[in-house]
Write a protein that holds these residues in place. Structure first.
Motif, short mmCIF file in Angstrom:
data_model
loop_
_atom_site.label_atom_id
_atom_site.label_comp_id
_atom_site.label_asym_id
_atom_site.label_seq_id
_atom_site.Cartn_x
_atom_site.Cartn_y
_atom_site.Cartn_z
N ILE A 1 -14.76 -59.68 -64.87
CA ILE A 1 -13.42 -59.08 -64.85
C ILE A 1 -12.40 -60.00 -65.52
O ILE A 1 -11.63 -59.58 -66.36
N TRP A 2 -12.43 -61.28 -65.15
CA TRP A 2 -11.39 -62.20 -65.65
C TRP A 2 -11.91 -63.21 -66.67
O TRP A 2 -11.14 -64.02 -67.18
N GLY A 3 -13.21 -63.21 -66.91
CA GLY A 3 -13.75 -64.13 -67.91
C GLY A 3 -14.27 -65.42 -67.30
O GLY A 3 -13.90 -65.80 -66.18
N ASN A 4 -15.13 -66.08 -68.07
CA ASN A 4 -15.69 -67.36 -67.64
C ASN A 4 -14.62 -68.41 -67.44
O ASN A 4 -14.71 -69.24 -66.54
N GLN A 5 -13.62 -68.40 -68.32
CA GLN A 5 -12.60 -69.43 -68.28
C GLN A 5 -11.90 -69.46 -66.92
O GLN A 5 -11.81 -70.48 -66.26
N ALA A 6 -11.43 -68.26 -66.51
CA ALA A 6 -10.72 -68.18 -65.23
C ALA A 6 -11.65 -68.54 -64.07
O ALA A 6 -11.23 -69.18 -63.12
N SER A 7 -12.92 -68.15 -64.18
CA SER A 7 -13.85 -68.45 -63.09
C SER A 7 -14.05 -69.95 -62.93
O SER A 7 -14.08 -70.48 -61.81
N VAL A 8 -14.19 -70.66 -64.05
CA VAL A 8 -14.36 -72.12 -63.98
C VAL A 8 -13.10 -72.74 -63.36
O VAL A 8 -13.18 -73.55 -62.43
N LEU A 9 -11.94 -72.33 -63.86
CA LEU A 9 -10.70 -72.99 -63.46
C LEU A 9 -10.28 -72.64 -62.04
O LEU A 9 -9.81 -73.50 -61.29
N VAL A 10 -10.45 -71.38 -61.65
CA VAL A 10 -10.09 -71.01 -60.28
C VAL A 10 -11.06 -71.69 -59.30
O VAL A 10 -10.66 -72.11 -58.22
N GLY A 11 -12.32 -71.83 -59.70
CA GLY A 11 -13.27 -72.61 -58.90
C GLY A 11 -12.75 -74.03 -58.70
O GLY A 11 -12.74 -74.56 -57.59
N ASP A 12 -12.29 -74.65 -59.77
CA ASP A 12 -11.74 -76.01 -59.68
C ASP A 12 -10.53 -76.04 -58.75
O ASP A 12 -10.36 -76.97 -57.96
N PHE A 13 -9.70 -75.02 -58.86
CA PHE A 13 -8.50 -74.94 -58.01
C PHE A 13 -8.90 -74.86 -56.53
O PHE A 13 -8.37 -75.59 -55.69
N LEU A 14 -9.86 -73.98 -56.23
CA LEU A 14 -10.27 -73.82 -54.82
C LEU A 14 -10.90 -75.10 -54.29
O LEU A 14 -10.70 -75.46 -53.13
#
Lengths: 337, 337
Positions: free
Chosen positions: B115-128
């Motif tokens: 839905i949001w792309g690999n980029q957002a998944s990597v970065l939101v993972g880092d944020f969490l």
């Protein structure tokens, strides 16, 4: 500016030399710790880590941590671990950044993701971040842990923010500053503040170093942005144009776009939004940046933050470390002048 | 096994009900904390986080943390923050896993990266992950921080190890156990151990919960591996075959491959290494797994670890929490029987 050191393989000024001298012994221990904490029975991890270590970053952030602890007469070993943690956080960010930006080269070398793939880059980044936190925990300062874990969140938040403003030429200067404050300045800020924290310095001293780090980080990033378009010179250097080719909206572009004619804005849209970014387009872009004084003004903004960083340290007693940290500000700006 | 709850939208046994009852009030606070700590002015972050929260995981790990703290009469709020940290670490891992595995679906829903792309998944993972560490720091227990930061490193190391053994049918059972011990069991172990830690329990109590968590995690993963091939039934259920189609070498495959004829091994090689994994191949694979008793023996191994988990808690005084944690072991195994 004195003797030019070949510090990062490109250029550099002598003004970072005193920071290097003052932290040389401890940086040797940081480098040992980097190697040992990047060790793992899973071969891919030390292999990939070695690639990163050999790619020769300046290690400016850990040197700032060490000098900031020395300033307050710290005598333990905690600052070496914190400095290493800071460098690991930085390295983890670079690994994930390269995946997010789909970068093929960094400092003229193939990125880890080009050699070992995106998967390994994501996971080794996670590993290094985990190791960074373990080292912080070993130091045992909850204040330092608070500062660095908050920085980790803020950096990731800044990267996500950057994704959402990506390729948006209407980004305002304020919005861009919010991005680089989170994505670049937060780690410089944390790197500087954990020095006085581990040394048990006062709140005022902590605040001084935090402010120094934030503003140094902003100046550093803006100078980088200007350098990516060749800085004040209009010659095309070796690594010029990377941001342009990746469609990154940095301050020089923001200023030039806002100040441009309708035709010029159409050019920027085709370049940044539609990837019309060949060498001819780059040459035209650099011409527009100079026409509108966007490079010079970006450097001017960097100087502004450099001055704030300088004043942040003003109340502190004179020490060789203080002088060295002030020199770093000049070093950052001098890269582009 | 008693009443069957529709706990995870698929199947489940009543035996997790007492854990849910005992932790219901605190899980409500965990869920509030998840929403508030996944909040950000950067819209993409809460949007993506809400997707994950709504996708309805069991939240088994945070419930284990809460019950493990209750067992030792903990009365503060630290366990709620630690439980939330554990869930955030788990969520960050899932986000990065989906990128690494290039997964399109998780629990029948589109993955965040689709839905949001690999980029957002990597970065939101880092944020969490950053937010998880901030919450741990708020709790202020260096021991809990040590346990969870070590788990973060070990999990990432396990994921890298899995990359290097990926698609390798010669992987031994021991090697596979090392992978799942790091990648799955380490977080269960940490989730269980931080309960007694925050409650100030003894070393022995900590060790008991740690051992419980590790072995529960191993059992949990092995049951998952068996379920991915339909468990004991040879009917093809809805989510059957995901591991097969992704070419994952799990224990059922390892056992069946090692016990197979040369022809059968050639089949596994074409399926796993050369991606010949259509529905006919899946049906053949399931046939071979049953022929060699590989599913039954995988479940047998899971029972073995379940028994170790049970004995780990044996010396502890009887409490409703202890019973509930023992029930979870049965719940895990019962998913497949």
């Amino acid at each position: 500016m004195g003797v030019v050191l070949n510090l990062d393989g490109k250029r550099g000024a002598a003004s970072v030399a005193s920071l290097m001298d003052l932290t040389a012994d401890e940086m040797a221990r940081v480098n040992e710790l980097i190697l040992s904490k990047a060790g793992s029975d899973v071969e891919l991890i030390p292999e990939l880590a070695k690639h990163l270590i050999d790619s020769g970053g300046k290690r400016l952030r850990p040197m700032v941590t060490l000098a900031a602890a020395q300033m307050f007469d710290y005598e333990g070993e905690g600052h070496v671990k914190l400095a290493t943690s800071v460098e690991f956080m930085h390295t983890a960010t670079l690994l994930h950044d390269d995946v997010v930006d789909e970068s093929d080269l960094r400092r003229g070398r193939k990125t880890a993701r080009m050699i070992w793939g995106n998967q390994a880059s994501v996971l080794v980044g996670d590993f290094l971040l985990g190791q960074a936190f373990r080292m912080m925990v070993e130091v045992g300062s909850l204040d330092a842990l608070d500062i660095l874990s908050t920085a980790a969140s803020v950096i990731a938040e800044g990267e996500v923010l950057q994704l959402s403003v990506a390729k948006n030429l209407e980004t305002t200067e304020d919005e861009y500053l919010a991005v680089i404050k989170a994505k670049t300045a937060a780690l410089f800020s944390a790197a500087a503040e954990v020095g006085p924290v581990v040394a048990g310095a006062t709140r005022n001293d902590r605040a001084a170093l935090r402010s120094y780090g934030t503003n140094l980080g902003l100046a550093f990033q803006l100078v980088d942005d200007a350098l990516d378009y060749g800085g004040k010179s209009s010659d095309l250097g070796k690594n010029v144009g990377d941001d342009f080719r990746e469609g990154k909206v940095t301050l020089p572009v923001i200023l030039s776009y806002r100040r441009g004619s309708p035709d010029e804005r159409a050019f920027w849209k085709s370049a940044i939004e539609d990837n019309q970014c060949d060498d001819a387009a780059l040459e035209k872009a650099i011409g527009l940046l100079h026409k509108h004084g966007a490079i010079g003004d970006t450097i001017g903004r960097a100087r502004h933050f450099g001055e704030i960083a300088r004043d942040a340290l003003a109340p502190l007693r004179p020490t060789p470390q203080k002088d060295a940290l002030l020199d770093v500000i000049d070093f950052c700006i001098s890269r582009v002048t």
